[in-house]
Write an enzyme that holds these catalytic residues in place. Sequence first.
Site, PDB file in Angstrom:
ATOM      1  N   CYS A   2      34.726  56.710  69.848  1.00 28.77           N
ATOM      2  CA  CYS A   2      33.653  56.694  68.842  1.00 28.77           C
ATOM      3  C   CYS A   2      33.601  55.383  68.054  1.00 28.77           C
ATOM      4  O   CYS A   2      34.640  54.826  67.704  1.00 28.77           O
ATOM      5  CB  CYS A   2      33.847  57.821  67.838  1.00 28.77           C
ATOM      6  SG  CYS A   2      33.881  59.439  68.584  1.00 28.77           S
ATOM      7  N   ARG A  27      33.509  50.236  73.497  1.00 26.45           N
ATOM      8  CA  ARG A  27      34.602  51.158  73.180  1.00 26.45           C
ATOM      9  C   ARG A  27      34.531  52.433  74.011  1.00 26.45           C
ATOM     10  O   ARG A  27      35.533  53.132  74.149  1.00 26.45           O
ATOM     11  CB  ARG A  27      34.553  51.534  71.680  1.00 26.45           C
ATOM     12  CG  ARG A  27      34.803  50.370  70.756  1.00 26.45           C
ATOM     13  CD  ARG A  27      34.462  50.735  69.323  1.00 26.45           C
ATOM     14  NE  ARG A  27      35.306  51.779  68.791  1.00 26.45           N
ATOM     15  CZ  ARG A  27      36.483  51.572  68.194  1.00 26.45           C
ATOM     16  NH1 ARG A  27      36.941  50.355  68.067  1.00 26.45           N
ATOM     17  NH2 ARG A  27      37.184  52.580  67.732  1.00 26.45           N
ATOM     18  N   TRP A  79      32.052  59.654  71.461  1.00 26.82           N
ATOM     19  CA  TRP A  79      32.758  59.962  72.705  1.00 26.82           C
ATOM     20  C   TRP A  79      33.161  61.418  72.586  1.00 26.82           C
ATOM     21  O   TRP A  79      34.000  61.773  71.763  1.00 26.82           O
ATOM     22  CB  TRP A  79      33.974  59.049  72.849  1.00 26.82           C
ATOM     23  CG  TRP A  79      34.651  59.127  74.177  1.00 26.82           C
ATOM     24  CD1 TRP A  79      34.316  58.444  75.307  1.00 26.82           C
ATOM     25  CD2 TRP A  79      35.805  59.920  74.518  1.00 26.82           C
ATOM     26  NE1 TRP A  79      35.179  58.770  76.328  1.00 26.82           N
ATOM     27  CE2 TRP A  79      36.091  59.673  75.881  1.00 26.82           C
ATOM     28  CE3 TRP A  79      36.601  60.815  73.816  1.00 26.82           C
ATOM     29  CZ2 TRP A  79      37.154  60.287  76.540  1.00 26.82           C
ATOM     30  CZ3 TRP A  79      37.663  61.432  74.472  1.00 26.82           C
ATOM     31  CH2 TRP A  79      37.919  61.153  75.829  1.00 26.82           C
ATOM     32  N   ASN A 105      34.972  59.347  63.232  1.00 25.65           N
ATOM     33  CA  ASN A 105      35.788  59.041  64.409  1.00 25.65           C
ATOM     34  C   ASN A 105      37.122  59.727  64.165  1.00 25.65           C
ATOM     35  O   ASN A 105      37.692  59.586  63.096  1.00 25.65           O
ATOM     36  CB  ASN A 105      35.949  57.516  64.516  1.00 25.65           C
ATOM     37  CG  ASN A 105      36.823  57.101  65.684  1.00 25.65           C
ATOM     38  OD1 ASN A 105      37.229  57.935  66.492  1.00 25.65           O
ATOM     39  ND2 ASN A 105      37.109  55.811  65.773  1.00 25.65           N
ATOM     40  N   GLY A 106      37.618  60.491  65.148  1.00 23.08           N
ATOM     41  CA  GLY A 106      38.888  61.194  64.967  1.00 23.08           C
ATOM     42  C   GLY A 106      38.701  62.677  65.244  1.00 23.08           C
ATOM     43  O   GLY A 106      37.658  63.087  65.766  1.00 23.08           O
ATOM     44  N   GLU A 486      48.925  48.964  88.585  1.00 17.98           N
ATOM     45  CA  GLU A 486      47.810  48.369  87.844  1.00 17.98           C
ATOM     46  C   GLU A 486      46.625  48.095  88.776  1.00 17.98           C
ATOM     47  O   GLU A 486      45.465  48.287  88.391  1.00 17.98           O
ATOM     48  CB  GLU A 486      48.284  47.085  87.133  1.00 17.98           C
ATOM     49  CG  GLU A 486      47.235  46.312  86.384  1.00 17.98           C
ATOM     50  CD  GLU A 486      46.538  47.094  85.273  1.00 17.98           C
ATOM     51  OE1 GLU A 486      46.992  48.192  84.912  1.00 17.98           O
ATOM     52  OE2 GLU A 486      45.501  46.597  84.788  1.00 17.98           O
ATOM     53  N   LYS A 490      42.948  49.653  88.219  1.00 17.04           N
ATOM     54  CA  LYS A 490      41.720  48.869  88.113  1.00 17.04           C
ATOM     55  C   LYS A 490      40.675  49.406  89.083  1.00 17.04           C
ATOM     56  O   LYS A 490      39.518  49.576  88.739  1.00 17.04           O
ATOM     57  CB  LYS A 490      41.966  47.378  88.448  1.00 17.04           C
ATOM     58  CG  LYS A 490      42.624  46.537  87.402  1.00 17.04           C
ATOM     59  CD  LYS A 490      41.834  46.270  86.154  1.00 17.04           C
ATOM     60  CE  LYS A 490      42.014  47.306  85.106  1.00 17.04           C
ATOM     61  NZ  LYS A 490      43.095  47.494  84.303  1.00 17.04           N
ATOM     62  N   GLU A 493      39.337  52.933  88.013  1.00 17.26           N
ATOM     63  CA  GLU A 493      38.563  52.895  86.769  1.00 17.26           C
ATOM     64  C   GLU A 493      37.123  52.452  86.999  1.00 17.26           C
ATOM     65  O   GLU A 493      36.206  53.041  86.448  1.00 17.26           O
ATOM     66  CB  GLU A 493      39.176  51.866  85.795  1.00 17.26           C
ATOM     67  CG  GLU A 493      40.346  52.325  84.988  1.00 17.26           C
ATOM     68  CD  GLU A 493      40.834  51.218  84.061  1.00 17.26           C
ATOM     69  OE1 GLU A 493      40.929  51.471  82.861  1.00 17.26           O
ATOM     70  OE2 GLU A 493      41.137  50.102  84.535  1.00 17.26           O
ATOM     71  N   HIS A 509      57.648  59.900 101.184  1.00 16.70           N
ATOM     72  CA  HIS A 509      58.077  61.174 100.605  1.00 16.70           C
ATOM     73  C   HIS A 509      56.879  62.048 100.264  1.00 16.70           C
ATOM     74  O   HIS A 509      56.979  62.926  99.404  1.00 16.70           O
ATOM     75  CB  HIS A 509      58.927  60.920  99.360  1.00 16.70           C
ATOM     76  CG  HIS A 509      60.206  60.207  99.677  1.00 16.70           C
ATOM     77  ND1 HIS A 509      61.227  60.787 100.390  1.00 16.70           N
ATOM     78  CD2 HIS A 509      60.613  58.932  99.414  1.00 16.70           C
ATOM     79  CE1 HIS A 509      62.218  59.912 100.540  1.00 16.70           C
ATOM     80  NE2 HIS A 509      61.861  58.774  99.958  1.00 16.70           N
ATOM     81  N   LYS A 608      37.522  52.263  75.530  1.00 15.04           N
ATOM     82  CA  LYS A 608      38.354  51.066  75.418  1.00 15.04           C
ATOM     83  C   LYS A 608      39.520  51.308  74.476  1.00 15.04           C
ATOM     84  O   LYS A 608      40.626  50.837  74.698  1.00 15.04           O
ATOM     85  CB  LYS A 608      37.484  49.916  74.889  1.00 15.04           C
ATOM     86  CG  LYS A 608      38.205  48.599  74.730  1.00 15.04           C
ATOM     87  CD  LYS A 608      38.487  47.994  76.070  1.00 15.04           C
ATOM     88  CE  LYS A 608      39.249  46.691  75.999  1.00 15.04           C
ATOM     89  NZ  LYS A 608      39.898  46.407  77.297  1.00 15.04           N
TER      90      LYS A 608
HETATM   91  C1  G6P Z   1      42.373  52.881  77.310  1.00 16.49           C
HETATM   92  C2  G6P Z   1      41.752  51.637  77.916  1.00 16.49           C
HETATM   93  C3  G6P Z   1      42.769  50.911  78.772  1.00 16.49           C
HETATM   94  C4  G6P Z   1      44.009  50.604  77.954  1.00 16.49           C
HETATM   95  C5  G6P Z   1      44.573  51.857  77.302  1.00 16.49           C
HETATM   96  C6  G6P Z   1      45.637  51.497  76.278  1.00 16.49           C
HETATM   97  O1  G6P Z   1      42.638  53.800  78.305  1.00 16.49           O
HETATM   98  O2  G6P Z   1      40.624  51.994  78.701  1.00 16.49           O
HETATM   99  O3  G6P Z   1      42.213  49.710  79.247  1.00 16.49           O
HETATM  100  O4  G6P Z   1      44.968  50.031  78.778  1.00 16.49           O
HETATM  101  O5  G6P Z   1      43.562  52.561  76.591  1.00 16.49           O
HETATM  102  O6  G6P Z   1      45.022  50.763  75.264  1.00 16.49           O
HETATM  103  P1  G6P Z   1      45.768  49.724  74.333  1.00 16.49           P
HETATM  104  O7  G6P Z   1      44.678  49.207  73.441  1.00 16.49           O
HETATM  105  O8  G6P Z   1      46.796  50.506  73.585  1.00 16.49           O
HETATM  106  O9  G6P Z   1      46.348  48.683  75.192  1.00 16.49           O
END
Ligand code: G6P
Length: 613
Positions: A2, A27, A79, A105-106, A486, A490, A493, A509, A608
């Site tokens: 949010c 965000r 969100w 937000n929250g 990672e 990527k 996502e 396994h 985000k």
């Molecule tokens: C969300 C974002 C990711 C990020 C994660 C942790 O899931 O989409 O890209 O890695 O949060 O966020 P931070 O700001 O704590 O690195």
Amino acid sequence: MCGIVGYIGKADAPTVLLNGLRRLEYRGYDSAGIAVLDNGQMVISKSPGKVSALSERTRADWPAERFSRLTMGIAHTRWATHGPPTEINAHPHLDQSREIALVHNGIIENYRALRARLEGKGHHFYSETDTEVLVHLIGECDKGNLFQAVCDALHQVEGTFGIAVLSAREPEKIITARRGSPIVIGVGDGETIIASDAAAILAHTQRVIYLDDNDIAILTADSIEIRDLNNVPVTREIAELGYDETAAEKGGYGHFMLKEIYEQPDSLANAIRGRLDFNVGSSVLAGMGTSPRDLAELSRVVLIGCGTSLHASLVGEYAFEDLADLHAEVQQAAEFRYRNPILGSRDLVIAISQSGETADTLAAVREANQKGAFVMSLCNVVGSTIARETGRGVYLHAGPEISVASTKAFTCQVAVLLMMALKLGRGRRFSREEGIRFAREIEHLPALVAQVLLQNDRIAAIAETYAHNEHAFFIGRGPMYPVALEGALKLKEISYIHAEGYHAAELKHGPIALLVQGTPIIALACDVPGKDKMLGNIEECRARGARILGIVTEGDDATAACMDDFIEVPRCHPLVATIPAVVALQLFAYHVARIRGCEIDQPRNLAKSVTVE
Ligand code: G6P
């Protein structure tokens, strides 16, 4: 997650608010809304979907003169948590009198009990949200003083909030407060703007105030009064943002993600600048606030984070053990808080968070502080909650990261962790020469990454071959194992391909049962310790019909010959090589998603900054 914007000041407040919401789109959200006071009347516009839809609806429904005469309002991107992303559930929400509007937000954890109590008093609710309960509670508490009403209501809620409140009964002010969810106040010239993060403020001012938990502020166009929830005045410093709007724009790239991938030579240079000391063969990280004696006494490093930051932590684990001879372990931040971790004063806890606002990581920091550990952070966003609560740590200096999928923050996190490990290593077992050698390796990072970026066209062509699969497996060993995780993250996502990262040895396994003719295996087969075993694992996959894309070290032709396709990364120290290797995978994921026509910068359902647990 949010986003909140609030504005009080000059004409055309709706445009300011809608532009602010656009800045917060990154965000992650699924509906949006705006509330303004027009001649003392509360007017609201809401829409499911994008801010552009809200903007079109508002401009169609509201007369143009309304835009030009309004000087204040609040707005929100939601969100969804409690109830789907419909117009009714979108914020702002109104109290029973329809004269008080709230964006939030929250999560209000005790909203069910509060709702039942208010319903008992005759309140009627339209939405499924916890937020509507809070604004009704504020209305119920309002006996002619909005500030006091908000304080009284917030005393009754459990959970987290960043809020902005507007009332037709006191039309000259906005009330804002926070607990757990960030609020930044922009101190403008005859205008005051608040937002969940500075991206929405940049166009107005560089001067900002970060609210602390349990702060509540009364805002007018030219005054900001901050108190705590017990009505005691508190003083918060004004900080300078230090970057402008262009840093948060696409600058000619089709997507923020591609721009941020390409920024990495610069962001890495910024993260490294002035932090390597070639005389002593160590790094200079003053923000860690440690003496050599502190470092010598450490017995353990615990790295905590979520998502991409968790993967950076995993690379850090190898680095601290390898370079600093220090027992290191990684804990997922959400789990850390609830598992009652065993910590003491000789444990260094490093919280890793790009945003510095991730709720689980913040909660883990508080738990580690509670247990008396030596806590520091590694954040990108200056002035963020985690950075402030830890009080010591290292900033990434990666610049604003707008794409939801993290790229430059990850590589800078790893670079800073390598520098931290070098510092600890130098204090514990590295000779000066060894320290200098490793510092030189780190120094070369921007050039190493630039070399990978030169292969963009080749990677785009390879992506064509893999873009139409629905599953993919990434495998790695040693420090390349987190890179595999990672790389898979990527890809899933942004392309929505089902992608999993595994330790190469773990494949047989279980996951190997899923391999059929043509299943993509992306193998981190760089020339690092364990490569021979990796080549064996690749053959096991090939024997079952998999198609292999290898990430190989430049000049290692024998390994490249084992692959169906390959991308080369420059030869360097195995820990350092994680960074160019991940850049190759970022480009691969980007091109696959582009070919599949995905919404790269704001993937569905993702946020985000994850400010709820
Ligand atoms: C969300 C974002 C990711 C990020 C994660 C942790 O899931 O989409 O890209 O890695 O949060 O966020 P931070 O700001 O704590 O690195």
